[in-house]
Design a protein around this motif. Sequence first.
Motif, short mmCIF file in Angstrom:
data_model
loop_
_atom_site.label_atom_id
_atom_site.label_comp_id
_atom_site.label_asym_id
_atom_site.label_seq_id
_atom_site.Cartn_x
_atom_site.Cartn_y
_atom_site.Cartn_z
N LEU A 2 -23.89 66.12 -94.10
CA LEU A 2 -25.00 65.63 -95.16
C LEU A 2 -24.40 65.70 -96.56
O LEU A 2 -24.38 66.68 -97.23
N TYR A 55 -24.89 70.91 -95.40
CA TYR A 55 -25.53 70.27 -96.36
C TYR A 55 -24.97 70.14 -97.54
O TYR A 55 -24.77 71.50 -98.23
N THR A 98 -24.99 69.62 -101.65
CA THR A 98 -25.83 69.35 -102.67
C THR A 98 -25.89 69.95 -104.01
O THR A 98 -25.06 71.01 -103.97
#
Length: 213
Positions: free
Chosen positions: A155, A187, A189
């Motif tokens: 992601l 992930y 971010t």
Amino acid sequence: MLKCNFQFHYNQFNIHAQFEMTDQVLAIVGASGSGKSTVLKNIVGVLTPEYGEISFRNRILFHHQQGINIPTYQRRIALIFQNPLLFPHLNVLQNLKYAEKLVEKSQRKFELNHVVELLELDHLLKRKVNQLSGGEAQRVSIGRALLSSPDLLLLDEPLTGLDTRLKNQILPFFKTIKIQTNLPMIYVTHHLDEVSFLEAHTLTISRGYLKDI
């Protein structure tokens, strides 16, 4: 689970990644342009390392010395980009069903109706991709990735372009994925509150090196 020890080089850009993913959710943080997305693209096979190796669940995906480089479509890894990549000639439902039909029913980890409901896609199903807002397109992209039933989900800033209400809805869905399916996730971010919510082990990338913090 996932083992990476590789270097990627392009012009003056160098990435050295050496880590082993043992937790179900691994977060990678770092400044813009530090190479976070590049690491994911090497894992999924969109980019090819200059040398080194990548393996997942004891299966070699890339090994420079042994001449192994498994094609992207055979790695069973889904990557959600910052900018959604959808089939423009298909509507939303057709995009979702395209991913679903590639997986045998016995191997499906998510049901179409469940994904549609949780990502609030019901009223969008007949729309063409060019009729979607950025946030709507990202939700479709997330749904399609899940319906491909990957063994590993990557992601890359998946909540980019979504308003606060949808972020607060979708982030718990990722945690539900973690709890109910044991699907491994990496992930990427800039938001540490997202990392904290997912209870993810965190790596930082700085000056071209991916390392523990």
